[in-house]
Design a protein around this motif. Structure first.
Motif, PDB file in Angstrom:
ATOM      1  N   VAL A  26       0.915  -1.109   0.062  1.00  0.00           N
ATOM      2  CA  VAL A  26       0.135   0.155   0.052  1.00  0.00           C
ATOM      3  C   VAL A  26       0.748   1.386  -0.199  1.00  0.00           C
ATOM      4  CG1 VAL A  26      -1.556   1.247   1.577  1.00  0.00           C
ATOM      5  CG2 VAL A  26      -1.957  -0.957   0.839  1.00  0.00           C
ATOM      6  N   ARG A  27       1.897   1.230   0.800  1.00  0.00           N
ATOM      7  CA  ARG A  27       2.853   2.507   0.717  1.00  0.00           C
ATOM      8  C   ARG A  27       3.452   2.650  -0.429  1.00  0.00           C
ATOM      9  NH1 ARG A  27       3.235   6.874   3.356  1.00  0.00           N
ATOM     10  NH2 ARG A  27       2.566   7.338   1.138  1.00  0.00           N
ATOM     11  N   GLY A  28       3.797   1.633  -1.075  1.00  0.00           N
ATOM     12  CA  GLY A  28       4.394   1.868  -2.440  1.00  0.00           C
ATOM     13  C   GLY A  28       3.675   1.796  -3.877  1.00  0.00           C
ATOM     14  N   GLY A  29       2.298   1.655  -3.590  1.00  0.00           N
ATOM     15  CA  GLY A  29       1.286   1.662  -4.506  1.00  0.00           C
ATOM     16  C   GLY A  29       0.890   3.059  -5.305  1.00  0.00           C
ATOM     17  N   THR A  30       0.558   3.080  -6.297  1.00  0.00           N
ATOM     18  CA  THR A  30       0.373   4.439  -6.952  1.00  0.00           C
ATOM     19  C   THR A  30      -1.128   4.782  -6.411  1.00  0.00           C
ATOM     20  OG1 THR A  30      -0.595   2.984  -8.966  1.00  0.00           O
ATOM     21  CG2 THR A  30       1.887   3.913  -9.012  1.00  0.00           C
ATOM     22  N   ARG A  31      -1.905   3.775  -6.191  1.00  0.00           N
ATOM     23  CA  ARG A  31      -3.181   4.221  -5.792  1.00  0.00           C
ATOM     24  C   ARG A  31      -3.698   3.224  -5.170  1.00  0.00           C
ATOM     25  NH1 ARG A  31      -6.905   7.779  -6.012  1.00  0.00           N
ATOM     26  NH2 ARG A  31      -8.971   7.246  -5.587  1.00  0.00           N
ATOM     27  N   VAL A  32      -4.705   3.352  -4.124  1.00  0.00           N
ATOM     28  CA  VAL A  32      -5.313   2.382  -3.236  1.00  0.00           C
ATOM     29  C   VAL A  32      -6.926   2.124  -3.484  1.00  0.00           C
ATOM     30  CG1 VAL A  32      -5.623   1.132  -0.961  1.00  0.00           C
ATOM     31  CG2 VAL A  32      -3.378   2.343  -1.738  1.00  0.00           C
ATOM     32  N   GLU A  33      -7.435   1.018  -3.957  1.00  0.00           N
ATOM     33  CA  GLU A  33      -8.612   1.141  -3.893  1.00  0.00           C
ATOM     34  C   GLU A  33      -9.347   0.226  -2.931  1.00  0.00           C
ATOM     35  OE1 GLU A  33     -11.754   1.616  -6.356  1.00  0.00           O
ATOM     36  OE2 GLU A  33     -10.585   3.316  -6.554  1.00  0.00           O
ATOM     37  N   ILE A  34     -10.334   0.729  -1.915  1.00  0.00           N
ATOM     38  CA  ILE A  34     -10.738  -0.416  -0.874  1.00  0.00           C
ATOM     39  C   ILE A  34     -12.122  -0.684  -1.218  1.00  0.00           C
ATOM     40  CG2 ILE A  34     -11.061  -0.204   1.863  1.00  0.00           C
ATOM     41  CD1 ILE A  34      -9.211   2.160   1.907  1.00  0.00           C
ATOM     42  N   TRP A  35     -12.437  -1.953  -1.429  1.00  0.00           N
ATOM     43  CA  TRP A  35     -13.869  -2.361  -1.534  1.00  0.00           C
ATOM     44  C   TRP A  35     -14.175  -3.226  -0.412  1.00  0.00           C
ATOM     45  CZ3 TRP A  35     -12.269  -4.963  -6.885  1.00  0.00           C
ATOM     46  CH2 TRP A  35     -11.781  -3.658  -7.827  1.00  0.00           C
ATOM     47  N   THR A  36     -15.547  -2.919   0.020  1.00  0.00           N
ATOM     48  CA  THR A  36     -15.934  -3.306   1.315  1.00  0.00           C
ATOM     49  C   THR A  36     -17.396  -4.052   1.036  1.00  0.00           C
ATOM     50  OG1 THR A  36     -17.123  -1.558   2.408  1.00  0.00           O
ATOM     51  CG2 THR A  36     -14.394  -1.647   2.453  1.00  0.00           C
ATOM     52  N   SER A  37     -17.641  -5.252   1.962  1.00  0.00           N
ATOM     53  CA  SER A  37     -18.905  -5.511   1.932  1.00  0.00           C
ATOM     54  C   SER A  37     -19.654  -4.406   2.836  1.00  0.00           C
ATOM     55  CB  SER A  37     -19.089  -6.922   2.660  1.00  0.00           C
ATOM     56  OG  SER A  37     -18.609  -7.829   1.938  1.00  0.00           O
ATOM     57  N   PRO A  38     -21.073  -4.438   2.581  1.00  0.00           N
ATOM     58  CA  PRO A  38     -21.799  -3.357   3.544  1.00  0.00           C
ATOM     59  C   PRO A  38     -21.569  -3.385   4.768  1.00  0.00           C
ATOM     60  CG  PRO A  38     -23.102  -4.259   1.817  1.00  0.00           C
ATOM     61  CD  PRO A  38     -21.879  -5.083   1.950  1.00  0.00           C
ATOM     62  N   ALA A  82      -9.673   4.809   4.340  1.00  0.00           N
ATOM     63  CA  ALA A  82      -9.401   5.476   3.359  1.00  0.00           C
ATOM     64  C   ALA A  82      -8.877   6.868   3.624  1.00  0.00           C
ATOM     65  CB  ALA A  82     -10.725   5.778   2.180  1.00  0.00           C
ATOM     66  N   THR A  83      -9.607   7.557   4.871  1.00  0.00           N
ATOM     67  CA  THR A  83      -9.195   8.730   5.390  1.00  0.00           C
ATOM     68  C   THR A  83      -8.021   8.712   6.070  1.00  0.00           C
ATOM     69  OG1 THR A  83     -11.781   9.187   5.867  1.00  0.00           O
ATOM     70  CG2 THR A  83     -10.033  10.469   7.067  1.00  0.00           C
ATOM     71  N   ARG A  84      -7.559   7.563   6.801  1.00  0.00           N
ATOM     72  CA  ARG A  84      -6.174   7.461   7.504  1.00  0.00           C
ATOM     73  C   ARG A  84      -5.258   7.447   6.353  1.00  0.00           C
ATOM     74  NH1 ARG A  84      -8.635   8.803  11.361  1.00  0.00           N
ATOM     75  NH2 ARG A  84      -9.105   7.930  13.438  1.00  0.00           N
ATOM     76  N   LEU A  85      -5.298   6.676   5.390  1.00  0.00           N
ATOM     77  CA  LEU A  85      -4.281   6.435   4.416  1.00  0.00           C
ATOM     78  C   LEU A  85      -4.101   7.878   3.695  1.00  0.00           C
ATOM     79  CD1 LEU A  85      -4.948   3.005   2.856  1.00  0.00           C
ATOM     80  CD2 LEU A  85      -3.575   3.586   4.686  1.00  0.00           C
ATOM     81  N   ALA A  86      -5.236   8.518   3.464  1.00  0.00           N
ATOM     82  CA  ALA A  86      -5.031   9.844   2.727  1.00  0.00           C
ATOM     83  C   ALA A  86      -4.317  10.692   3.644  1.00  0.00           C
ATOM     84  CB  ALA A  86      -6.549  10.270   2.552  1.00  0.00           C
ATOM     85  N   GLY A  87      -4.541  10.681   4.846  1.00  0.00           N
ATOM     86  CA  GLY A  87      -3.675  11.520   5.827  1.00  0.00           C
ATOM     87  C   GLY A  87      -2.245  11.360   5.827  1.00  0.00           C
ATOM     88  N   LEU A  88      -1.641   9.733   5.261  1.00  0.00           N
ATOM     89  CA  LEU A  88      -0.414   9.598   5.180  1.00  0.00           C
ATOM     90  C   LEU A  88       0.205   9.737   3.819  1.00  0.00           C
ATOM     91  CD1 LEU A  88      -0.448   5.995   7.160  1.00  0.00           C
ATOM     92  CD2 LEU A  88       0.262   8.450   7.868  1.00  0.00           C
ATOM     93  N   ASP A  89      -0.579  10.547   2.938  1.00  0.00           N
ATOM     94  CA  ASP A  89      -0.231  10.834   1.482  1.00  0.00           C
ATOM     95  C   ASP A  89      -0.199   9.526   0.628  1.00  0.00           C
ATOM     96  OD1 ASP A  89       0.604  13.559   1.960  1.00  0.00           O
ATOM     97  OD2 ASP A  89       2.039  12.836   3.021  1.00  0.00           O
ATOM     98  N   VAL A  90      -1.335   8.738   0.994  1.00  0.00           N
ATOM     99  CA  VAL A  90      -1.556   7.455   0.126  1.00  0.00           C
ATOM    100  C   VAL A  90      -2.795   7.986  -0.739  1.00  0.00           C
ATOM    101  CG1 VAL A  90      -2.154   5.143   0.075  1.00  0.00           C
ATOM    102  CG2 VAL A  90      -0.336   5.780   1.486  1.00  0.00           C
ATOM    103  N   ALA A  91      -2.808   7.935  -1.967  1.00  0.00           N
ATOM    104  CA  ALA A  91      -3.931   8.003  -2.717  1.00  0.00           C
ATOM    105  C   ALA A  91      -5.077   6.919  -2.488  1.00  0.00           C
ATOM    106  CB  ALA A  91      -3.647   8.474  -4.153  1.00  0.00           C
ATOM    107  N   ALA A  92      -6.072   7.118  -1.631  1.00  0.00           N
ATOM    108  CA  ALA A  92      -7.031   6.122  -1.524  1.00  0.00           C
ATOM    109  C   ALA A  92      -8.395   6.562  -1.574  1.00  0.00           C
ATOM    110  CB  ALA A  92      -6.404   5.574  -0.223  1.00  0.00           C
ATOM    111  N   SER A  93      -9.191   5.411  -2.070  1.00  0.00           N
ATOM    112  CA  SER A  93     -10.759   6.057  -1.809  1.00  0.00           C
ATOM    113  C   SER A  93     -11.435   4.505  -1.557  1.00  0.00           C
ATOM    114  CB  SER A  93     -11.198   6.510  -3.296  1.00  0.00           C
ATOM    115  OG  SER A  93     -10.900   5.463  -4.210  1.00  0.00           O
ATOM    116  N   ALA A  94     -12.736   4.720  -1.053  1.00  0.00           N
ATOM    117  CA  ALA A  94     -13.666   3.367  -0.590  1.00  0.00           C
ATOM    118  C   ALA A  94     -14.885   3.283  -1.226  1.00  0.00           C
ATOM    119  CB  ALA A  94     -13.492   3.355   0.955  1.00  0.00           C
TER     120      ALA A  94
END
Length: 545
Positions: A122-134, A144-156
């Motif tokens: 995840v740290r070395g990834g160009t982008r992180v997609e987080i897919w979850t069950s409901p 996603a919020t925590r990773l964005a705070g670490l400069d990781v481009a992430a969305s859920a």
């Protein structure tokens, strides 16, 4: 799927038994027989060879090998090492056992070798997609919020129907974290196939693995089923984000600069010299009330100036961390291309080949040029208008840049201070120069104790690592001891310091940054004209006085 090719590092767990329990429903009958034997008698896996263990389970050897791969290990040997690592970690982990289920879950995730590998991906990834069950929706958004705070481009997202389309747009090097509940594996098959089509890596996180998803995933992180998803999911998000933070190597004071994102106030400059101009990058503080200092920074042999500036690049995993820390501490930074580096050579030329030829009297002497161009470099740095006096200029560097720091500090007495981190004091320790130790140019141009009188009394901090084989601590200590008499004669013994980090190899360590910033704070001062209060003119005496 091979989660662990080698044994986990000491003190970490492979969570081998957890993985086997989570995989039971997806195994074939013969593989399940092996799994049940492992769970019932894990010590036998550690003790027995594959032929012996297969006979004990009543199956063929290929079945044991296939079982090992099915539960995430590359081979039976890797499985044995994983089980052994779990036993060792459980025995040697210091401290009292966790007092509650949440502490146990957190401790298990932090010590899970695959969770750590997933965090690195995840740290070395160009982008992180987080897919979850409901049921894990809140955990996905939190992660996603925590990773964005670490400069990781992430969305859920929690909608599988959209994930295949999102996957198609993922850049190379992306990572997908699938946080899924048991029983809904079918909806994730198409999105995962789309993600794999663009070569995204899949991290599968679940209480119990689904067979098809487990075989598609690159990594599987099992969640112990000790609490509900509503409680376990957010805890996983927090702990996993901390794992990513731990491997991010943030150092120095907090601030807007990060080694993982570009610094907005960066501009390319050409530094005029008596010869060709020197291309450089200037990183400045936005609208500061007063410029405090300028640090000229160099990195290893072959590193272009672009490798030094944030964001972190695979080519240079060290320098952007130093540069970010300098910026957050209030320093402006100048990153010149060194002689024979970057734009100062033709695109097809190799820096090591140029230096080697120069050392052998075949072409320019680049080692000598490091020193001779320094007065022009300092004049050009002053002309930028960032600082008003050489007393506000320091030079610093790591590895080959540490060697350049020593040469430049010796070449211009106007430079106020220097910090050489793991400096290469003997370039023949590098394989490409190992046979050149008798070269006249190498002897004349390399750092040596004879430079003591040129360095003293300016403040110089040397930092070495006890495990370093590229720039051995013994060589740095010998250099320190060789120039120490010159500092003593100048009455400035306190201006020379060596910091040895016994447990550090030739790599980045946050303590290097802390020492560098403290050294600059102690020794860089504004010019006297900028800090001295004006003296009042004495009042004229009256006629009657």
């Amino acid at each position: 799927m091979a989660l662990l090719e080698h044994a986990p590092s000491r003190g970490t767990r492979a969570a081998a038994l957890d993985r086997i329990r989570a995989s039971l429903d997806s195994l074939s009958p013969s593989e399940r027989r092996v799994a049940e034997r492992v769970l019932a008698e894990p010590a036998q896996v550690i003790a027995l060879a594959i032929s012996e263990f297969a006979a004990l389970c009543g199956v063929a050897q290929p079945t044991v090998s296939r079982f090992s791969r099915s539960v995430g290990f590359s081979s039976y040997v890797a499985l044995r090492l994983g089980v052994a690592a779990d036993f060792a970690a459980d025995v040697t982990t210091p401290g009292a056992p966790p007092a509650d289920g949440f502490a146990a879950l957190a401790a298990g995730l932090r010590s899970d070798a695959t969770a750590s590998e997933a965090a690195k991906a995840v740290r070395g990834g160009t982008r992180v997609e987080i897919w979850t069950s409901p049921v894990f929706a809140a955990a996905g958004e939190l992660l996603a919020t925590r990773l964005a705070g670490l400069d990781v481009a992430a969305s859920a997202t929690v909608v599988p129907e959209y994930c295949a389309e999102r996957a198609a747009a993922l850049p190379p090097g992306a990572v997908v974290i699938l946080l899924a509940a048991t029983g809904d594996e079918d909806v994730w098959l198409a999105p995962i196939a789309a993600a794999q089509a663009v070569r995204a890596r899949i991290v599968y996180v679940a209480f119990r693995s689904a067979g098809r998803l487990l075989k598609l995933a690159d990594m599987f992180v099992p969640l112990p089923d000790t609490a509900g998803a509503a409680q376990t999911g957010p805890l996983f998000a927090e702990v996993f984000a901390e794992l990513v933070r731990d491997i991010s190597f943030y150092a120095g004071p907090p601030g807007p600069a990060s080694p993982w994102r570009a610094w907005p106030d960066t501009k390319e400059v050409l530094l005029p010299t008596s010869g060709p101009p020197i291309p450089a990058l200037l990183l400045t503080q936005p609208n500061p009330p007063k410029k405090r200092s300028l640090v000229i920074f160099y990195s290893g042999i072959g590193a272009r100036k672009e490798y030094l500036a944030p964001p972190r690049r695979p080519e240079d995993y060290v320098s952007p961390h130093f540069i970010s820390a300098l910026l957050n501490a209030g320093h402006d930074v100048l990153l010149p291309d060194a002689p024979g580096h970057g734009e100062r050579k033709r695109g097809w030329e190799d820096t090591s080949d140029l230096f080697r030829a120069g050392i052998q009297d075949q072409g320019p002497d680049y080692l000598e040029q490091v020193s001779t161009e320094t007065p022009d470099l300092i004049d050009a740095a002053l002309a930028l208008g960032v600082v008003s006096s050489p007393a506000q200029i320091a030079v610093a560097g790591q590895s080959g840049g540490g060697m350049q720091t020593l040469l430049k500090l010796a070449a211009d007495p106007r430079i106020a201070a220097g910090i050489a981190v793991m400096p290469i004091c003997d370039i023949t320790l590098l394989a490409q120069f190992a046979d050149l130790e008798s070269s006249r140019r190498l002897i004349a141009g390399s750092p040596s104790p004879r430079m003591g009188n040129q360095l003293a009394p300016r403040p110089l901090l040397l930092i070495g690592g006890g495990q370093d084989t590229v720039a051995p601590a013994s060589h740095i200590e010998a250099f320190h001891d060789g120039i120490a008499p010159a500092y003593q004669r100048a009455g400035a013994a306190q201006n020379l310091s060596y910091l040895g980090l016994d447990d550090v190899a030739h790599r980045f360590d946050g303590r290097q940054v802390d020492a560098m910033l403290e050294w600059l704070d102690r020794h860089l001062r504004r010019p006297a004209s900028a800090t001295k209060p004006r003296r009042r003119k004495p009042a004229k005496a009256g006629a009657g006085d």
